[in-house]
Design a protein around this motif. Structure first.
Motif, PDB file in Angstrom:
ATOM      1  N   PHE A  62      14.491  -3.162  15.570  1.00 18.13           N
ATOM      2  CA  PHE A  62      15.328  -3.860  14.440  1.00 18.13           C
ATOM      3  C   PHE A  62      13.953  -4.538  13.575  1.00 18.13           C
ATOM      4  N   SER A  63      12.727  -4.313  13.727  1.00 13.75           N
ATOM      5  CA  SER A  63      12.079  -5.069  12.300  1.00 13.75           C
ATOM      6  C   SER A  63      12.197  -3.566  11.143  1.00 13.75           C
ATOM      7  N   ALA A  64      11.900  -2.403  11.624  1.00 12.56           N
ATOM      8  CA  ALA A  64      12.538  -1.636  10.450  1.00 12.56           C
ATOM      9  C   ALA A  64      13.647  -1.346   9.356  1.00 12.56           C
ATOM     10  N   MET A  65      14.640  -1.834   9.971  1.00 16.40           N
ATOM     11  CA  MET A  65      16.131  -2.068  10.385  1.00 16.40           C
ATOM     12  C   MET A  65      16.125  -3.079   9.315  1.00 16.40           C
ATOM     13  N   TYR A  66      15.988  -4.024   9.466  1.00 13.89           N
ATOM     14  CA  TYR A  66      15.977  -5.799   8.823  1.00 13.89           C
ATOM     15  C   TYR A  66      14.969  -5.330   7.242  1.00 13.89           C
ATOM     16  N   TRP A  67      14.067  -4.791   7.623  1.00 10.65           N
ATOM     17  CA  TRP A  67      13.461  -5.075   6.519  1.00 10.65           C
ATOM     18  C   TRP A  67      13.563  -4.312   5.344  1.00 10.65           C
ATOM     19  N   PHE A  68      14.413  -3.105   5.854  1.00  7.97           N
ATOM     20  CA  PHE A  68      15.113  -2.221   4.357  1.00  7.97           C
ATOM     21  C   PHE A  68      16.276  -2.847   4.772  1.00  7.97           C
ATOM     22  N   ASN A  69      17.664  -3.285   5.259  1.00  4.70           N
ATOM     23  CA  ASN A  69      18.381  -4.249   5.194  1.00  4.70           C
ATOM     24  C   ASN A  69      18.128  -4.720   4.502  1.00  4.70           C
ATOM     25  N   TYR A  70      17.355  -5.908   4.346  1.00  5.12           N
ATOM     26  CA  TYR A  70      16.318  -7.029   3.554  1.00  5.12           C
ATOM     27  C   TYR A  70      16.718  -6.422   2.298  1.00  5.12           C
ATOM     28  N   GLU A  71      15.757  -5.664   1.774  1.00  6.11           N
ATOM     29  CA  GLU A  71      15.541  -5.597   0.678  1.00  6.11           C
ATOM     30  C   GLU A  71      16.749  -5.041  -0.341  1.00  6.11           C
ATOM     31  N   LEU A  72      17.813  -3.823   0.912  1.00  3.34           N
ATOM     32  CA  LEU A  72      18.960  -3.411  -0.871  1.00  3.34           C
ATOM     33  C   LEU A  72      19.381  -4.501  -0.676  1.00  3.34           C
ATOM     34  N   GLY A  73      20.142  -5.331   0.610  1.00  2.00           N
ATOM     35  CA  GLY A  73      20.602  -7.063   0.252  1.00  2.00           C
ATOM     36  C   GLY A  73      20.474  -7.882  -0.827  1.00  2.00           C
ATOM     37  N   HIS A 128       0.478  -1.189   0.101  1.00  6.81           N
ATOM     38  CA  HIS A 128      -0.088  -0.146   0.546  1.00  6.81           C
ATOM     39  C   HIS A 128       0.770   1.470  -0.259  1.00  6.81           C
ATOM     40  N   LEU A 129       1.541   1.372   0.336  1.00  9.42           N
ATOM     41  CA  LEU A 129       2.851   2.730   0.708  1.00  9.42           C
ATOM     42  C   LEU A 129       3.364   2.468  -0.615  1.00  9.42           C
ATOM     43  N   ILE A 130       4.155   1.686  -0.939  1.00 10.30           N
ATOM     44  CA  ILE A 130       5.094   2.103  -2.510  1.00 10.30           C
ATOM     45  C   ILE A 130       4.709   3.175  -3.593  1.00 10.30           C
ATOM     46  N   PRO A 131       2.971   2.692  -3.880  1.00 11.48           N
ATOM     47  CA  PRO A 131       2.992   3.530  -4.378  1.00 11.48           C
ATOM     48  C   PRO A 131       3.065   5.380  -4.216  1.00 11.48           C
ATOM     49  N   ILE A 132       2.359   5.251  -2.883  1.00 13.74           N
ATOM     50  CA  ILE A 132       2.470   6.422  -2.085  1.00 13.74           C
ATOM     51  C   ILE A 132       3.233   6.918  -1.950  1.00 13.74           C
ATOM     52  N   LEU A 133       4.727   6.285  -2.071  1.00 12.46           N
ATOM     53  CA  LEU A 133       5.993   6.710  -1.912  1.00 12.46           C
ATOM     54  C   LEU A 133       6.300   6.965  -3.093  1.00 12.46           C
ATOM     55  N   HIS A 134       6.005   6.666  -4.522  1.00 12.69           N
ATOM     56  CA  HIS A 134       6.427   7.011  -5.727  1.00 12.69           C
ATOM     57  C   HIS A 134       7.429   5.725  -5.806  1.00 12.69           C
ATOM     58  N   GLY A 135       7.076   4.873  -6.408  1.00  8.19           N
ATOM     59  CA  GLY A 135       8.000   3.623  -5.347  1.00  8.19           C
ATOM     60  C   GLY A 135       8.895   3.741  -4.852  1.00  8.19           C
ATOM     61  N   ASN A 136       9.600   3.977  -3.790  1.00  8.47           N
ATOM     62  CA  ASN A 136      10.287   4.447  -2.919  1.00  8.47           C
ATOM     63  C   ASN A 136      10.739   2.611  -2.388  1.00  8.47           C
ATOM     64  N   THR A 137      11.003   1.841  -2.577  1.00  4.71           N
ATOM     65  CA  THR A 137      10.703   0.500  -2.027  1.00  4.71           C
ATOM     66  C   THR A 137      11.229   0.492  -0.757  1.00  4.71           C
ATOM     67  N   GLU A 138      12.137   0.309  -0.168  1.00  9.49           N
ATOM     68  CA  GLU A 138      12.533   1.091   0.513  1.00  9.49           C
ATOM     69  C   GLU A 138      12.462   1.208   1.713  1.00  9.49           C
ATOM     70  N   THR A 139      12.238   2.864   1.616  1.00 11.80           N
ATOM     71  CA  THR A 139      11.093   3.500   2.989  1.00 11.80           C
ATOM     72  C   THR A 139      10.296   2.977   2.928  1.00 11.80           C
ATOM     73  N   ALA A 140       9.914   1.994   2.157  1.00  8.12           N
ATOM     74  CA  ALA A 140       8.260   1.533   2.517  1.00  8.12           C
ATOM     75  C   ALA A 140       8.415  -0.048   3.061  1.00  8.12           C
ATOM     76  N   CYS A 141       9.455  -0.585   3.185  1.00 12.58           N
ATOM     77  CA  CYS A 141      10.137  -1.419   4.133  1.00 12.58           C
ATOM     78  C   CYS A 141      10.032  -0.748   5.415  1.00 12.58           C
ATOM     79  N   LEU A 142      11.020   0.053   5.288  1.00  3.66           N
ATOM     80  CA  LEU A 142      11.422   0.586   6.826  1.00  3.66           C
ATOM     81  C   LEU A 142      10.314   0.507   7.152  1.00  3.66           C
ATOM     82  N   ILE A 143       9.370   1.198   6.954  1.00  6.77           N
ATOM     83  CA  ILE A 143       8.109   2.020   7.769  1.00  6.77           C
ATOM     84  C   ILE A 143       6.926   1.300   7.956  1.00  6.77           C
TER      85      ILE A 143
END
Length: 338
Positions: free
Chosen positions: A207-218, A129-144
């Motif tokens: 922990f969860s915010a950092m985990y998903w953000f870094n998981y997407e990047l990795g 739901h967040l990805i289109p709101i954030l204009h495709g910024n997947t990493e930020t959407a994962c963090l939130i």
């Protein structure tokens, strides 16, 4: 509408729940023996007395347990002859049987599987739901989405943890348990059911915010490095282990505080102790630093990394594999009539 590149496109919510539940079950089966051995090694150096509370973790969730019998139950036996982790594994299997390595698994699964399914399913849908709101910024959407999903799951599970601690302390009928909860609520209000919520949030949400953000990047970096159009099980496994290890290292001080608060709260609940103890996270941190120095905030870092890294890796790779499996299954069903 879900786009073509959406990780949850082509699968239903029940299928997501099944995939995350399978991951939680597999993770618990593999990681629980590590924690049983760790507890037994701790108990041999500092035996658990009857009524003493300790933290049991399967890599997905922490549970507060009460030592009800210091001599007979497999969790608490500590003859004082283990020379290390490998020796403990060998002796437990030889003297008590292989199944002793999974002591306490059933009650853990009762909470871990539904809570993990809720967490992963909510995370996926909120991220989508967040990805289109954030204009495709997947990493930020994962963090939130990661932070929000963990906030919700911890809030839901927290009252169940206190109830479970009461039931472990002594056998309670459902009538007695209901009366116990009603008394606690009447005395201290509904918020009394969420004691210990603060330290849990301080550790689990970052922990969860950092985990998903870094998981997407990795995951993206590994896909590019190995020219893989989609993340394989191995890529998910490696990205999950790396991101979980980093998040565990950063949040270890809050894990130490949470463990101390959990144990204290459990003992207060079990014995109806009216003594007041430091409740604020920063006050507990100051106490730990004054007692053990700054390094006290990083106590248990190595065991936590040894447990969290494989748990995160197994959970996310199983979950991603499950989603891929159901996505292909649904596509085949759609093509079959044609």
């Amino acid at each position: 509408m879900k786009g073509k590149d959406d990780p949850t496109a082509g699968i239903t919510m029940p299928q997501q729940i099944m995939a995350s539940s399978a991951g939680a079950l597999l993770t618990s089966l593999i990681v629980t023996p590590l924690d049983v051995v760790k507890i037994r090694l701790q108990a041999q150096s500092k035996p658990f007395i009857k009524g003493k509370c300790f933290v049991y973790c399967n890599g997905l969730m922490d549970h507060l347990c009460v030592c009800s019998n210091g001599n007979s139950k497999a969790w608490y036996k500590a003859p004082g002859q283990f020379r290390g982790t490998l020796d403990a594994f060998i002796q437990i299997i030889r003297n008590e049987g292989l199944k002793s390595l999974w002591s306490g698994l059933p009650p853990t699964l009762v909470m871990a599987v539904p809570a993990t399914a809720l967490y992963f399913t909510f995370y996926d849908h909120f991220r989508d739901h967040l990805i289109p709101i954030l204009h495709g910024n997947t990493e930020t959407a994962c963090l939130i989405a990661g932070a929000t999903a963990r906030l919700g799951s911890v809030t839901i599970v927290s009252p169940l943890e206190l109830i479970r601690t009461k039931m472990q302390a002594r056998p309670l009928s459902y009538k007695e348990l209901t009366l116990c909860i009603q008394t606690s609520v009447a005395k201290d209000g509904w918020l009394s059911l969420w004691r210990g919520w603060g330290p849990s949030i301080m550790r689990d949400v970052p922990f969860s915010a950092m985990y998903w953000f870094n998981y997407e990047l990795g995951k993206k970096w590994l896909c590019q490095r190995y020219n893989s159009p989609e993340p394989s099980v191995l890529i998910s496994f490696l990205a999950g282990a790396a991101s979980g290890s980093f998040a565990a290292f950063v949040t270890i001080p809050f894990d130490v505080v949470k463990t101390r608060r959990q144990i204290e709260l459990g003992e207060l609940e079990v014995f109806n102790d009216s003594r007041r103890r430091a409740t604020a996270t920063w006050k507990v941190m100051n106490t730990i630093v004054s007692e053990s120095g700054f390094k006290g905030l990083f106590a248990g870092l190595l065991p936590r990394l040894i447990k969290v890294a494989p748990a995160c890796a197994i959970m996310i790779s199983t979950y991603e594999f499950g989603k891929t499996f159901f996505r292909k299954l649904n596509a085949e069903k759609q093509l079959k009539p044609l």
